[in-house]
Design a protein around this motif. Structure first.
Motif, PDB file in Angstrom:
ATOM      1  N   VAL A 353      -3.023  -6.691  -2.012  1.00 41.14           N
ATOM      2  CA  VAL A 353      -2.710  -5.604  -1.184  1.00 41.14           C
ATOM      3  C   VAL A 353      -1.948  -4.585  -2.140  1.00 41.14           C
ATOM      4  O   VAL A 353      -1.171  -5.204  -3.257  1.00 41.14           O
ATOM      5  N   VAL A 355       1.383  -2.738  -2.939  1.00 36.15           N
ATOM      6  CA  VAL A 355       2.944  -2.647  -2.506  1.00 36.15           C
ATOM      7  C   VAL A 355       3.403  -1.513  -3.117  1.00 36.15           C
ATOM      8  O   VAL A 355       3.274  -1.212  -4.358  1.00 36.15           O
ATOM      9  N   GLN A 406      -4.778  -7.763   5.520  1.00 35.88           N
ATOM     10  CA  GLN A 406      -4.484  -6.476   4.523  1.00 35.88           C
ATOM     11  C   GLN A 406      -4.328  -5.267   5.442  1.00 35.88           C
ATOM     12  O   GLN A 406      -3.570  -4.324   5.185  1.00 35.88           O
ATOM     13  N   GLU A 408      -3.164  -5.206   8.386  1.00 37.35           N
ATOM     14  CA  GLU A 408      -1.665  -5.031   9.209  1.00 37.35           C
ATOM     15  C   GLU A 408      -0.607  -4.865   8.153  1.00 37.35           C
ATOM     16  O   GLU A 408       0.339  -3.990   8.375  1.00 37.35           O
ATOM     17  N   VAL A 409      -0.714  -5.164   6.974  1.00 31.65           N
ATOM     18  CA  VAL A 409       0.120  -4.838   5.655  1.00 31.65           C
ATOM     19  C   VAL A 409       0.123  -3.480   5.376  1.00 31.65           C
ATOM     20  O   VAL A 409       1.130  -2.915   5.229  1.00 31.65           O
ATOM     21  N   GLU A 412       1.934  -1.334   8.071  1.00 33.28           N
ATOM     22  CA  GLU A 412       3.308  -2.038   8.065  1.00 33.28           C
ATOM     23  C   GLU A 412       3.965  -1.158   6.809  1.00 33.28           C
ATOM     24  O   GLU A 412       5.182  -0.526   6.962  1.00 33.28           O
ATOM     25  N   LEU A 413       3.483  -1.149   5.730  1.00 32.31           N
ATOM     26  CA  LEU A 413       4.093  -0.478   4.390  1.00 32.31           C
ATOM     27  C   LEU A 413       3.915   0.798   4.586  1.00 32.31           C
ATOM     28  O   LEU A 413       4.857   1.815   3.744  1.00 32.31           O
ATOM     29  N   ASN A 444      10.089  -4.311   0.243  1.00 36.73           N
ATOM     30  CA  ASN A 444       8.600  -4.222   0.671  1.00 36.73           C
ATOM     31  C   ASN A 444       7.599  -5.202   0.003  1.00 36.73           C
ATOM     32  O   ASN A 444       6.902  -5.757   0.633  1.00 36.73           O
ATOM     33  N   TYR A 447       7.945  -8.380   2.088  1.00 34.46           N
ATOM     34  CA  TYR A 447       7.475  -8.544   3.076  1.00 34.46           C
ATOM     35  C   TYR A 447       5.957  -9.001   2.986  1.00 34.46           C
ATOM     36  O   TYR A 447       5.415  -9.711   3.395  1.00 34.46           O
ATOM     37  N   ALA A 448       5.411  -8.311   1.923  1.00 38.98           N
ATOM     38  CA  ALA A 448       3.860  -8.311   1.504  1.00 38.98           C
ATOM     39  C   ALA A 448       3.478  -9.731   1.247  1.00 38.98           C
ATOM     40  O   ALA A 448       2.851 -10.442   1.590  1.00 38.98           O
ATOM     41  N   GLN A 451       3.563 -12.357   3.911  1.00 39.25           N
ATOM     42  CA  GLN A 451       2.157 -12.280   4.578  1.00 39.25           C
ATOM     43  C   GLN A 451       1.066 -12.933   4.037  1.00 39.25           C
ATOM     44  O   GLN A 451       0.409 -13.596   4.574  1.00 39.25           O
TER      45      GLN A 451
END
Length: 477
Positions: A353, A355, A406, A408-409, A412-413, A444, A447-448, A451
């Motif tokens: 993902v 970031v 991926q 969802e992240v 959110e980001l 950030n 958080y990633a 997950q």
């Protein structure tokens, strides 16, 4: 990317002009590809005011040069080891200039026979380190690096990406001392994949083109131009062989196919244009998709349903040798503290993902500063790689779970970036803005990673049932 004692790498780059993007952002982006287990770190290098002369010496090839005594703060993603040199690769400096280096390329034997590469000249390993801390604009970056090449020579053929809040440039080094650079038109984009890509040069247009001294005379005097008219840099200096059609042009084709689906082209064509205007405005998510792509929706997807003889015909954009992927986004009408975002994806882009780290950060997460070529559960690089290894071994069972995480992240980001922006713009930040941005960027990343760790735990648990030693017992026994 290229190492003396390692496999020569092959990256893929994307550049987007400000009027071509959905929000007015300029974006330069690239996958850094080299080895399947070769971690990258992420650091902030603070500005320095030195009292004595500074000398840079490359551990890769011995390239050396004097540096200005004062250097600006900048971010970068160096190698886990300096055994082969720094390979800082990409980042922002404190003036808001973004740089990504390099897109490895090849020049033909004809031009190299007249102006060979210089073994002790500047190469990928040194470029960001000796350039990014000392430039104040993208255009200045091209001129600064070009001057080094004129004085010291180049050890490799490479492409380099520069951007600031006004414009982005793509620079190509072909031979030991000759290079060109083109400003990406505001309403256009470019996808580049290990070929010299720039085409017609207008030597009368100083706004949109830069080039090495005497390059016209060099070509003319040595009878290097294959065309009757014009100056097509790709044709004069580049290669056009079968390996290009298998290895490089299909990646450009797929990027252009995604952004211009209405245009039908041959993936093996040697005539794909360097500059295109997309059929609709380009989002950062579009750039992410291209960097993470592997010919989805075509017969050439190695994990798709196409014929076996086509699934591995072409080299995909995202592959196991990707070390990190970055999108350097510069947004319009934002204060300097939050205008630039370094979207960083560790490991294989398709399985990772992106970031967001604001360009003005003072520090990076601890997990991004560690990791060697042996797996470590503490390293951000290895956390993302482990998830990819699990998905690879059971793609049919785990592929959709990865995609869901991926998505969802990403949502959110994006929400987090919007919130951070609004807090800064509304002057709701009580502490030093850069301290706030740093804490938010690190949060950030945490958080990633959380997950990723949660999905990794889930997949490991589910994978216990896939053992070949498993046996379905009859319930009546």
């Amino acid at each position: 990317m290229a190492f003396k004692e390692q496999s020569f790498s092959a990256c893929t780059s994307v550049l987007v002009g400000k009027k071509a993007s959905i929000d007015g952002s300029i974006m330069i982006a690239r996958n850094e590809d080299a080895k399947t287990a070769w971690p990258k770190h992420f650091f902030v290098y603070n500005s320095k005011q030195n009292d004595t002369e500074q000398i840079f010496t490359s551990l890769d090839n011995g390239f050396t040069m004097k540096l200005p005594q004062n250097s600006a703060r900048y971010t970068a993603t160096p190698e886990w080891t300096n055994k082969y040199g720094v390979f800082a690769e990409d980042g922002f400096n404190e003036y808001g200039v973004a740089m990504s280096a390099t897109e490895s390329a090849y020049a033909n034997e004809r031009v190299l026979g007249v102006d060979p590469l210089v073994s002790s000249g500047i190469g990928e390993e040194a470029m960001v380190t000796v350039t990014l801390p000392y430039i104040h604009s993208a255009r200045e970056g091209v001129a600064y690096l070009g001057n080094i090449i004129s004085q010291k020579g180049a050890s490799e053929s490479n492409g380099i990406l520069f951007a600031d809040q006004k414009e982005c440039w793509y620079m190509e080094i072909a031979t030991g001392h000759h290079w060109v650079a083109q400003r990406i038109p505001d309403d256009s984009y470019a996808v580049v994949a290990n070929q010299l890509a720039i085409q017609e040069i207008d030597f009368t247009d100083a706004v949109n083109f830069m080039f090495s001294p005497n390059i016209e005379n060099f070509v003319s005097q040595n009878h290097l131009n294959v065309d009757h008219n014009g100056f097509n840099f790709r044709k004069i200096f580049g290669t056009q062989d079968l390996s290009d059609s298998i290895y490089s042009t299909p990646r450009v084709w797929y990027g252009q196919k995604y952004l211009n689906p209405e245009i039908h082209q041959d993936p093996m064509s040697q005539e794909l244009p360097f500059i295109r205007k997309a059929s609709q405005k380009i989002s950062r998510e579009d750039v992410e998709f291209i960097l993470a792509s592997h010919f989805q929706g075509t017969d050439y997807d190695p994990i798709g349903q196409g014929p076996e003889n086509l699934k591995h015909k072409f080299r995909p954009i995202s592959l196991a040798k990707t070390q990190e992927s970055h999108i350097l986004q510069i947004r319009p009408n934002f204060p300097s503290e939050i205008a630039g975002i370094q979207w960083l994806s560790m490991g294989v882009t398709a399985q990772s993902v992106f970031v967001p780290f604001y360009s003005s950060i003072c520090d990076t997460p601890e997990s991004y500063k560690i990791g060697t070529d042996t797996y470590s559960f503490k390293s951000a690089y290895w956390k993302y790689k482990l998830l990819g290894v699990l998905v690879d071994s059971n793609y049919l069972q785990f592929g959709e779970k990865l995609k869901a995480m991926q998505k969802e992240v990403r949502i959110e980001l994006n929400n987090r970036v919007k919130k951070i922006d609004n807090q800064v713009l509304a002057k709701e930040v009580q502490e030093n803005v850069r301290d706030f941005i740093t804490a938010a960027s690190i949060d950030n990343s945490l958080y990633a990673i959380k997950q990723v760790e949660d999905l990794t735990a889930q997949l490991i648990t589910e994978a216990t049932a896939f053992s070949p030693l498993n046996f379905k017992t009859d319930a009546n026994l």
